[in-house]
Design an enzyme around this catalytic site. Structure first.
Site, PDB file in Angstrom:
ATOM      1  N   ASP A 174     -11.100   4.748  12.983  1.00  0.00           N
ATOM      2  CA  ASP A 174     -10.533   5.966  12.386  1.00  0.00           C
ATOM      3  C   ASP A 174     -10.131   5.723  10.934  1.00  0.00           C
ATOM      4  O   ASP A 174      -9.461   4.727  10.629  1.00  0.00           O
ATOM      5  CB  ASP A 174      -9.278   6.394  13.156  1.00  0.00           C
ATOM      6  CG  ASP A 174      -9.619   7.262  14.347  1.00  0.00           C
ATOM      7  OD1 ASP A 174     -10.657   7.016  14.985  1.00  0.00           O
ATOM      8  OD2 ASP A 174      -8.835   8.188  14.646  1.00  0.00           O
ATOM      9  N   ARG A 202     -19.681  21.983   9.675  1.00  0.00           N
ATOM     10  CA  ARG A 202     -19.130  21.940  11.030  1.00  0.00           C
ATOM     11  C   ARG A 202     -18.249  20.685  11.031  1.00  0.00           C
ATOM     12  O   ARG A 202     -18.737  19.580  10.813  1.00  0.00           O
ATOM     13  CB  ARG A 202     -20.270  21.835  12.050  1.00  0.00           C
ATOM     14  CG  ARG A 202     -19.807  21.755  13.505  1.00  0.00           C
ATOM     15  CD  ARG A 202     -19.628  20.323  13.929  1.00  0.00           C
ATOM     16  NE  ARG A 202     -19.308  20.178  15.356  1.00  0.00           N
ATOM     17  CZ  ARG A 202     -19.037  19.019  15.926  1.00  0.00           C
ATOM     18  NH1 ARG A 202     -19.045  17.911  15.220  1.00  0.00           N
ATOM     19  NH2 ARG A 202     -18.762  18.952  17.195  1.00  0.00           N
ATOM     20  N   ASP A 204     -16.142  17.861  12.453  1.00  0.00           N
ATOM     21  CA  ASP A 204     -16.070  17.104  13.701  1.00  0.00           C
ATOM     22  C   ASP A 204     -14.621  16.764  14.041  1.00  0.00           C
ATOM     23  O   ASP A 204     -13.845  16.363  13.166  1.00  0.00           O
ATOM     24  CB  ASP A 204     -16.871  15.804  13.500  1.00  0.00           C
ATOM     25  CG  ASP A 204     -17.058  15.019  14.785  1.00  0.00           C
ATOM     26  OD1 ASP A 204     -17.678  15.553  15.708  1.00  0.00           O
ATOM     27  OD2 ASP A 204     -16.589  13.866  14.856  1.00  0.00           O
ATOM     28  N   GLU A 248     -14.313  21.920  15.150  1.00  0.00           N
ATOM     29  CA  GLU A 248     -14.284  21.547  16.566  1.00  0.00           C
ATOM     30  C   GLU A 248     -12.827  21.246  16.938  1.00  0.00           C
ATOM     31  O   GLU A 248     -12.294  20.207  16.552  1.00  0.00           O
ATOM     32  CB  GLU A 248     -15.157  20.311  16.794  1.00  0.00           C
ATOM     33  CG  GLU A 248     -15.208  19.903  18.258  1.00  0.00           C
ATOM     34  CD  GLU A 248     -15.697  18.465  18.486  1.00  0.00           C
ATOM     35  OE1 GLU A 248     -16.176  18.185  19.588  1.00  0.00           O
ATOM     36  OE2 GLU A 248     -15.581  17.626  17.574  1.00  0.00           O
TER      37      GLU A 248
END
Ligand code: NOJ
Ligand code: CA
Length: 557
Positions: A174, A202, A204, A248
């Protein structure tokens, strides 16, 4: 609303089509799909009525998570083409009326990304703080996204004797989102792709990306995750007036809604409706529309610029994580009863047609629903022809098989030897012999033609994207009767979730009866009685889209 508003806020009436270049069309026959292949299929997509392509990650990658493990945000995977090919696709798509959005995967990088290689090389590396390091994992650990495949979200690094955070696979460390340098890089990545002509991203794994859990306290303002999202949205707006963020966010409604950024919509432009999707499957399993109707009715009202993105399937497992355990078991029993059809204890890895045992009436009913629900529909490649999956590929790979263009070898995706392909082509009943674009293009009764018609009607009915949703009361729980209405007009849709034919009685308010309603999907019309009551007969899994024709109506039908 002015008609031009639908072009300014283009995403509210868009048809989004998600594809992975790698599995879409191979033009140089090396076995791997490529940008050149995609460019030769843009006319097909335009003909279908798609208005926005969402390209899954196509960046340089070790490819251990289907490209969601990126090792260079400013590059193109050489197997798929080069920048010239990407720009040709973006430009040609635009000419055919399609915008392109790309996956922005900035929660993590690949462990082969130069930033991580530097970060793990020494505790003194200038890149050390690009990632999240700890001497010991915290006592309270967050759950891993991939239960059964990862045990912890902290991985020990022998060389520097610390643990790094990875919310997904251990090879996806991360990024440290409170590091201002990381923040600058995220903006720069967005700026780079916008400059090449994309119409947005988009995004994630948004809640993971913005989450500062795991980061040492004491970062003051930087620890405000939504503040950073607002910053990125502002940046996006300064670089491009039309660009969007489609996020998302699979969270309960009350948590999810924050990511739209409040009344002035300064966060994500669109979010996938995971709650609506999961409840749709529960409703299908039960032949009872109440879970879906409740999930839709409980959607928070959004500012005008914001929008829900509706979908039936995506490239991941069909997650059922927001249902109760019993509800999830019901859906498993109906649509994915075998262990090899499930993954992570929470999802099904099949596509819709196989879950519905290939029943064309039921498959069409679901897509009719998708295009009539308030919001913007998102298709995953191959849905328009009813592709199935390859369970033997295992896990989420099952639905990531090559696109089926013809009945020929490899489904016309490539002439390479089958062993060269990124994934095997689907076999058995959903193989290219039975399911392919070429045959369906010539068959007016095909699913492909049906979806094209739905898209045309949806595009000509701006109230679906813009209007207000209402469930109409009627006694049959197997039937969803709803309206979407606004300045743009009013549309009725009726869907029968049961195999049994039925007659629905609807009370139509607001106009002077008797009213004539035109059927938008077939050559038909209906008339209410002089009290405004409409009797509609529906076949098993039948559906209708209707619109009131007022005297002097100027709208085309
Ligand atoms: C969500 C993506 O949809 C999924 O495919 C991926 O594995 C994870 N994010 C990690 O990037
Ligand atoms: Ca190729």
């Amino acid at each position: 609303m002015r008609i031009t508003d639908t072009s300014d806020l283009w995403w509210k009436t868009a048809v989004v089509y998600c594809l992975d270049v790698e599995t879409f069309m191979d033009w140089n026959d090396d076995g791997i799909g490529d940008f050149e292949g995609l460019s030769h299929r843009l006319d097909y997509l335009a003909e279908l009525g798609v208005t926005c392509l969402w390209l899954m990650p196509f960046y340089p990658t070790p490819d251990r998570d289907d490209g969601y493990d990126i090792k260079d945000f400013y590059g193109v995977d050489p197997r798929l083409g080069h920048f010239g090919d990407v720009v040709e696709v973006i430009r040609t798509a635009r000419d055919r009326g399609m915008r392109v959005i790309v996956d922005l995967v900035v929660n993590h990088t690949s462990d082969k990304h130069p930033w991580f290689l530097a970060s793990r090389s020494s505790r003194d590396s200038p890149y050390r703080d690009f990632y999240v390091w700890r001497d010991e994992p915290p006592a309270e650990q967050q759950a891993t996204a991939f239960p059964g495949q990862e045990e912890s979200v902290w991985e020990y690094d022998e060389k520097t004797e610390q643990y790094y955070l990875h919310r997904f696979y251990r090879f996806q460390p991360d990024l440290n989102v409170v590091n201002p340098k990381v923040r600058d890089e995220v903006a720069k990545i967005m700026g780079f792709w916008l400059q090449l002509g994309v119409a947005g991203f988009r995004v994630d794994a948004v809640p993971f990306f913005l989450d500062t859990v795991g980061v040492e306290p004491g970062h003051g303002e930087l620890a405000d995750p939504l503040g950073f999202l607002r910053y990125l949205r502002g940046f996006l707006g300064r670089r491009s007036g039309e660009a969007i963020l489609l996020g998302e966010v699979n969270l309960p409604r009350k948590d999810q809604v924050q990511y739209f950024g409040g009344d002035i919509a300064d966060g994500l432009t669109m979010q996938f409706d995971f709650i609506g999707m999961q409840n749709m499957y529960l409703s299908l399993a039960r032949a009872d529309v109440r879970p879906l109707a409740a999930a839709l009715s409980e959607r928070p009202v959004l500012p005008v610029e914001a929008q829900w993105a509706n979908f039936v399937r995506n490239h991941d497992e069909l997650t059922l994580d927001k249902l109760t355990d019993e509800e999830r078991q019901e859906v498993f029993a109906a649509f994915g009863p075998e262990p090899d059809m499930q993954v992570f204890g929470r999802g099904i890895i099949r596509r819709l047609p196989s879950m519905l045992r290939g029943d064309p009436r039921r498959i069409r009913m679901v897509y009719s629903l998708l295009f009539s629900l308030p919001g913007t529909p998102v298709l995953f490649y191959g849905e328009e022809i009813g592709m199935g999956e390859d369970l033997s590929a295992g896990d989420r790979q099952a639905v990531r098989t090559p696109m089926q263009w013809t009945a020929e070898r490899n489904g016309g995706f490539s002439s390479a030897r089958p062993s060269k392909l990124p994934a095997a082509v689907v076999g058995d009943g959903f193989s290219p012999t039975h399911v392919n674009v070429a045959d369906q293009r010539h068959d007016p009764d095909s699913l492909l033609h049906f979806i094209r018609r739905l898209i045309q009607r949806y595009r000509a009915s701006a109230e679906i994207g813009w209007g207000e949703f209402r469930v109409l009361k009627q006694p049959n729980n197997a039937v969803l009767a709803h309206t979407v209405s606004g300045d743009e007009g009013l549309m009725f849709a009726v869907h029968n979730f049961s195999p049994d034919p039925t007659t629905v009685t609807l009370s139509i308010e607001g106009e002077s009866p008797p009213m004539r309603l035109v059927d938008l999907l077939r050559d038909n019309s209906a008339v209410t009685d002089d009290k405004g009551v409409l009797q509609l007969s529906l076949e098993g899994y039948g559906f209708r889209w209707l619109r009131i024709v007022n005297p002097g109506e100027k709208r085309l039908f």
